[in-house]
Design a protein around this motif. Sequence first.
Motif, PDB file in Angstrom:
ATOM      1  N   ASN A   1       0.816  -1.234   0.000  1.00  0.00           N
ATOM      2  CA  ASN A   1       0.000   0.000   0.000  1.00  0.00           C
ATOM      3  C   ASN A   1       0.850   1.285   0.000  1.00  0.00           C
ATOM      4  O   ASN A   1       0.314   2.374   0.189  1.00  0.00           O
ATOM      5  N   ALA A   2       2.171   1.142  -0.237  1.00  0.00           N
ATOM      6  CA  ALA A   2       3.047   2.316  -0.094  1.00  0.00           C
ATOM      7  C   ALA A   2       2.677   3.442  -1.065  1.00  0.00           C
ATOM      8  O   ALA A   2       2.867   4.613  -0.742  1.00  0.00           O
ATOM      9  N   LEU A   3       2.178   3.092  -2.246  1.00  0.00           N
ATOM     10  CA  LEU A   3       1.839   4.139  -3.220  1.00  0.00           C
ATOM     11  C   LEU A   3       0.323   4.250  -3.429  1.00  0.00           C
ATOM     12  O   LEU A   3      -0.124   4.835  -4.423  1.00  0.00           O
ATOM     13  N   GLU A   4      -0.428   3.681  -2.479  1.00  0.00           N
ATOM     14  CA  GLU A   4      -1.896   3.743  -2.600  1.00  0.00           C
ATOM     15  C   GLU A   4      -2.372   5.171  -2.362  1.00  0.00           C
ATOM     16  O   GLU A   4      -1.829   5.875  -1.517  1.00  0.00           O
ATOM     17  N   LYS A   5      -3.399   5.573  -3.098  1.00  0.00           N
ATOM     18  CA  LYS A   5      -3.921   6.920  -2.877  1.00  0.00           C
ATOM     19  C   LYS A   5      -4.574   6.979  -1.509  1.00  0.00           C
ATOM     20  O   LYS A   5      -5.429   6.163  -1.202  1.00  0.00           O
ATOM     21  N   VAL A   6      -4.186   7.957  -0.711  1.00  0.00           N
ATOM     22  CA  VAL A   6      -4.732   8.025   0.643  1.00  0.00           C
ATOM     23  C   VAL A   6      -6.121   8.684   0.626  1.00  0.00           C
ATOM     24  O   VAL A   6      -6.922   8.497   1.546  1.00  0.00           O
ATOM     25  N   THR A   7      -6.410   9.426  -0.433  1.00  0.00           N
ATOM     26  CA  THR A   7      -7.754   9.997  -0.623  1.00  0.00           C
ATOM     27  C   THR A   7      -8.347   9.373  -1.891  1.00  0.00           C
ATOM     28  O   THR A   7      -7.756   9.524  -2.968  1.00  0.00           O
ATOM     29  N   PRO A   8      -9.472   8.663  -1.769  1.00  0.00           N
ATOM     30  CA  PRO A   8      -9.996   7.992  -2.964  1.00  0.00           C
ATOM     31  C   PRO A   8     -10.357   8.983  -4.070  1.00  0.00           C
ATOM     32  O   PRO A   8     -10.753  10.117  -3.798  1.00  0.00           O
ATOM     33  N   LEU A   9     -10.223   8.527  -5.313  1.00  0.00           N
ATOM     34  CA  LEU A   9     -10.559   9.370  -6.466  1.00  0.00           C
ATOM     35  C   LEU A   9     -12.064   9.535  -6.563  1.00  0.00           C
ATOM     36  O   LEU A   9     -12.815   8.589  -6.316  1.00  0.00           O
ATOM     37  N   THR A  10     -12.499  10.708  -6.982  1.00  0.00           N
ATOM     38  CA  THR A  10     -13.929  10.870  -7.309  1.00  0.00           C
ATOM     39  C   THR A  10     -14.146  10.173  -8.659  1.00  0.00           C
ATOM     40  O   THR A  10     -13.192  10.016  -9.437  1.00  0.00           O
ATOM     41  N   PRO A  11     -15.391   9.754  -8.972  1.00  0.00           N
ATOM     42  CA  PRO A  11     -15.632   9.095 -10.265  1.00  0.00           C
ATOM     43  C   PRO A  11     -15.208   9.975 -11.440  1.00  0.00           C
ATOM     44  O   PRO A  11     -14.657   9.478 -12.425  1.00  0.00           O
ATOM     45  N   GLU A  12     -15.377  11.313 -11.324  1.00  0.00           N
ATOM     46  CA  GLU A  12     -14.989  12.225 -12.420  1.00  0.00           C
ATOM     47  C   GLU A  12     -13.468  12.191 -12.618  1.00  0.00           C
ATOM     48  O   GLU A  12     -12.978  12.135 -13.735  1.00  0.00           O
ATOM     49  N   ALA A  13     -12.746  12.228 -11.499  1.00  0.00           N
ATOM     50  CA  ALA A  13     -11.273  12.218 -11.586  1.00  0.00           C
ATOM     51  C   ALA A  13     -10.796  10.873 -12.135  1.00  0.00           C
ATOM     52  O   ALA A  13      -9.861  10.810 -12.943  1.00  0.00           O
ATOM     53  N   ALA A  14     -11.462   9.805 -11.727  1.00  0.00           N
ATOM     54  CA  ALA A  14     -11.076   8.469 -12.208  1.00  0.00           C
ATOM     55  C   ALA A  14     -11.230   8.398 -13.727  1.00  0.00           C
ATOM     56  O   ALA A  14     -10.402   7.794 -14.427  1.00  0.00           O
ATOM     57  N   LYS A  15     -12.282   9.037 -14.239  1.00  0.00           N
ATOM     58  CA  LYS A  15     -12.503   9.030 -15.699  1.00  0.00           C
ATOM     59  C   LYS A  15     -11.362   9.722 -16.439  1.00  0.00           C
ATOM     60  O   LYS A  15     -10.940   9.286 -17.497  1.00  0.00           O
ATOM     61  N   VAL A  16     -10.872  10.824 -15.854  1.00  0.00           N
ATOM     62  CA  VAL A  16      -9.769  11.549 -16.498  1.00  0.00           C
ATOM     63  C   VAL A  16      -8.548  10.625 -16.600  1.00  0.00           C
ATOM     64  O   VAL A  16      -7.908  10.519 -17.650  1.00  0.00           O
ATOM     65  N   LEU A  17      -8.252   9.933 -15.500  1.00  0.00           N
ATOM     66  CA  LEU A  17      -7.076   9.055 -15.527  1.00  0.00           C
ATOM     67  C   LEU A  17      -7.257   7.906 -16.516  1.00  0.00           C
ATOM     68  O   LEU A  17      -6.312   7.490 -17.185  1.00  0.00           O
ATOM     69  N   GLU A  18      -8.489   7.423 -16.631  1.00  0.00           N
ATOM     70  CA  GLU A  18      -8.765   6.361 -17.619  1.00  0.00           C
ATOM     71  C   GLU A  18      -8.450   6.859 -19.024  1.00  0.00           C
ATOM     72  O   GLU A  18      -7.895   6.142 -19.844  1.00  0.00           O
ATOM     73  N   ARG A  19      -8.827   8.110 -19.271  1.00  0.00           N
ATOM     74  CA  ARG A  19      -8.590   8.699 -20.589  1.00  0.00           C
ATOM     75  C   ARG A  19      -7.091   8.679 -20.926  1.00  0.00           C
ATOM     76  O   ARG A  19      -6.695   8.548 -22.068  1.00  0.00           O
ATOM     77  N   TYR A  20      -6.259   8.840 -19.895  1.00  0.00           N
ATOM     78  CA  TYR A  20      -4.809   8.814 -20.120  1.00  0.00           C
ATOM     79  C   TYR A  20      -4.240   7.390 -20.055  1.00  0.00           C
ATOM     80  O   TYR A  20      -3.036   7.204 -20.111  1.00  0.00           O
ATOM     81  N   ASN A  21      -5.132   6.413 -19.862  1.00  0.00           N
ATOM     82  CA  ASN A  21      -4.685   5.024 -19.762  1.00  0.00           C
ATOM     83  C   ASN A  21      -3.695   4.818 -18.603  1.00  0.00           C
ATOM     84  O   ASN A  21      -2.765   4.017 -18.685  1.00  0.00           O
ATOM     85  N   TYR A  22      -3.934   5.574 -17.538  1.00  0.00           N
ATOM     86  CA  TYR A  22      -3.029   5.586 -16.375  1.00  0.00           C
ATOM     87  C   TYR A  22      -3.083   4.262 -15.622  1.00  0.00           C
ATOM     88  O   TYR A  22      -4.170   3.822 -15.229  1.00  0.00           O
TER      89      TYR A  22
ATOM     90  N   PRO B   1      -6.830  16.246  -1.522  1.00  0.00           N
ATOM     91  CA  PRO B   1      -7.419  17.304  -2.345  1.00  0.00           C
ATOM     92  C   PRO B   1      -8.940  17.239  -2.371  1.00  0.00           C
ATOM     93  O   PRO B   1      -9.525  16.157  -2.226  1.00  0.00           O
ATOM     94  N   THR B   2      -9.556  18.399  -2.560  1.00  0.00           N
ATOM     95  CA  THR B   2     -11.025  18.444  -2.697  1.00  0.00           C
ATOM     96  C   THR B   2     -11.380  17.860  -4.070  1.00  0.00           C
ATOM     97  O   THR B   2     -10.510  17.751  -4.956  1.00  0.00           O
ATOM     98  N   PRO B   3     -12.658  17.529  -4.298  1.00  0.00           N
ATOM     99  CA  PRO B   3     -13.039  16.995  -5.611  1.00  0.00           C
ATOM    100  C   PRO B   3     -12.649  17.937  -6.751  1.00  0.00           C
ATOM    101  O   PRO B   3     -12.191  17.485  -7.804  1.00  0.00           O
ATOM    102  N   GLU B   4     -12.762  19.259  -6.555  1.00  0.00           N
ATOM    103  CA  GLU B   4     -12.382  20.210  -7.623  1.00  0.00           C
ATOM    104  C   GLU B   4     -10.873  20.166  -7.848  1.00  0.00           C
ATOM    105  O   GLU B   4     -10.404  20.154  -8.979  1.00  0.00           O
ATOM    106  N   GLU B   5     -10.125  20.158  -6.732  1.00  0.00           N
ATOM    107  CA  GLU B   5      -8.657  20.105  -6.863  1.00  0.00           C
ATOM    108  C   GLU B   5      -8.230  18.808  -7.558  1.00  0.00           C
ATOM    109  O   GLU B   5      -7.314  18.793  -8.365  1.00  0.00           O
ATOM    110  N   GLN B   6      -8.941  17.731  -7.226  1.00  0.00           N
ATOM    111  CA  GLN B   6      -8.583  16.430  -7.844  1.00  0.00           C
ATOM    112  C   GLN B   6      -8.613  16.518  -9.361  1.00  0.00           C
ATOM    113  O   GLN B   6      -7.757  15.959 -10.042  1.00  0.00           O
ATOM    114  N   LEU B   7      -9.608  17.235  -9.902  1.00  0.00           N
ATOM    115  CA  LEU B   7      -9.745  17.292 -11.362  1.00  0.00           C
ATOM    116  C   LEU B   7      -8.513  17.911 -12.008  1.00  0.00           C
ATOM    117  O   LEU B   7      -8.031  17.434 -13.033  1.00  0.00           O
ATOM    118  N   GLU B   8      -7.987  18.962 -11.385  1.00  0.00           N
ATOM    119  CA  GLU B   8      -6.793  19.591 -11.949  1.00  0.00           C
ATOM    120  C   GLU B   8      -5.562  18.688 -11.749  1.00  0.00           C
ATOM    121  O   GLU B   8      -4.736  18.522 -12.649  1.00  0.00           O
TER     122      GLU B   8
END
Length: 427
Positions: free
Chosen positions: A71-92, A190-197
């Motif tokens: 879990n060393a690189l696990e996100k400590v704050t879960p992604l919002t569904p909107e932010a998760a979609k952005v990362l999917e777009r980048y094939n992250y 980060p807040t949900p808005e900050e997550q998007l950026e």
Amino acid sequence: MVSPTGCPVSERAAAFTPFEGDYQLDPAEALRWARAQEPVFYSPQLGYWVVTRYEDVKAVFRDNILFSPANALEKVTPLTPEAAKVLERYNYKLERTMVNEDEPQHMERRRLLMDAFIPEKLEKHEPMVRELTRAYVDRIVDRGHADLVKDIFYEIPLTVALHFLGVPEEGVEKLRRFAVAHTLNTWGRPTPEEQLEIVENVGQFWQTANEILDTMIADPTGEGWMYDTVREHRKHPDIVTESYMRSMMMAILAAAHETTSNATANAFWILLNNRNAWDEICENPALIPSAVEECLRMGGSIVAWRRVATDEAQVGGVTIPKGGKLFIVQASANQDAAHWENPDEVDIYRDNAAEHMSFGYGAHQCMGKNIARMEMRVFLEEFTRRLPHMKLAGGQRFENLPNISFRGPSHIHVEWDPAENPERRDP
Ligand code: HEM
């Protein structure tokens, strides 16, 4: 309120948050009460068991089977569904690297990739660090003031890291933006808005890292640790896997320099705030290696790391359930009075300073620790020789990027009288 094992959570444990307030200002101080009264406690706000004493932190690091680093690189704050979609777009797909890999894969991989870190190989980087430092000091030496972080401590470790990895010089500003986004994405709240950026930058970081790697794969004859990795991947694709290479390329582009930049900045902050220690290393540069170690103890740039219990376990007499997540606070261990004499004092003569936990401990202990030490030593050697009269400008506060693991000041403003520069008096 009770912990996952049904034990009552004390008021202080319930109030503990590493995302803001006291912990951000000074993690060792913020956990002084815990070291004394409740050295292992469950933090409901974090969802982790917090480990604060030296012996317990070391014991957890030592057993990487019972306390997996998965879990060393696990996100400590879960992604919002909107932010998760952005990362999917980048094939992250940041997955296992080295630091979060389990055995036996971890050690097999580490052995294959160790060569670039042996002391004889590291020696060849020192002249570059010294030349760069001299050139950067030349730029500021007659100016009488500088922001050490902005002017020097960010760019030099970045240049050295890129050289070590074999990566062509990438834009400093871009990589800085990416590294900050990666830190906030993984270790921030980060807040949900900050997550998007943030995720836009993380996605671009992933893309850039993959482009660099693809160029290396197309022609793997170059020099540098990531080229070694590509060549080892060809020989042992099931140990140095494709997924490892892609994940590591991104992770190490941040880890190899952010940590060193922050640790160097912390060291200058500590020494300039403890003028006697600074004056002593100016007088006697032979003390610099032990000053580096003491600064790593008092101001390591990774203040806490994470593990997950693979079975029910005991830490400091507290039962951690199977699957329990541990937040092991190295900064607290590094100032534990049960291990250190006068733990809160900066003592550059301390003979056991190197026992600090800032590089972790055991099978996963930092592979780059001697590069970092060398860079910090060279910075101090050059600055104490050329600007011994440098002072911190008044009215500054230690400002850190808000996150649970990485620590270093965003700015260090210093000033001096150029007429007093030793090289003017003694050309
Ligand atoms: C692992 C700290 C610089 C490469 C780690 C770990 C820590 C750490 C705490 C995890 C240890 C554990 O789990 O036991 C630091 C600090 C640095 C620094 C404080 C600077 C002062 C570097 C540099 C490099 C590097 C310059 C590479 C050029 C690595 C690697 C690992 C690692 C590859 C994974 C080792 C493994 O899991 O086997 N570091 N690091 N580090 N570090 Fe560093």
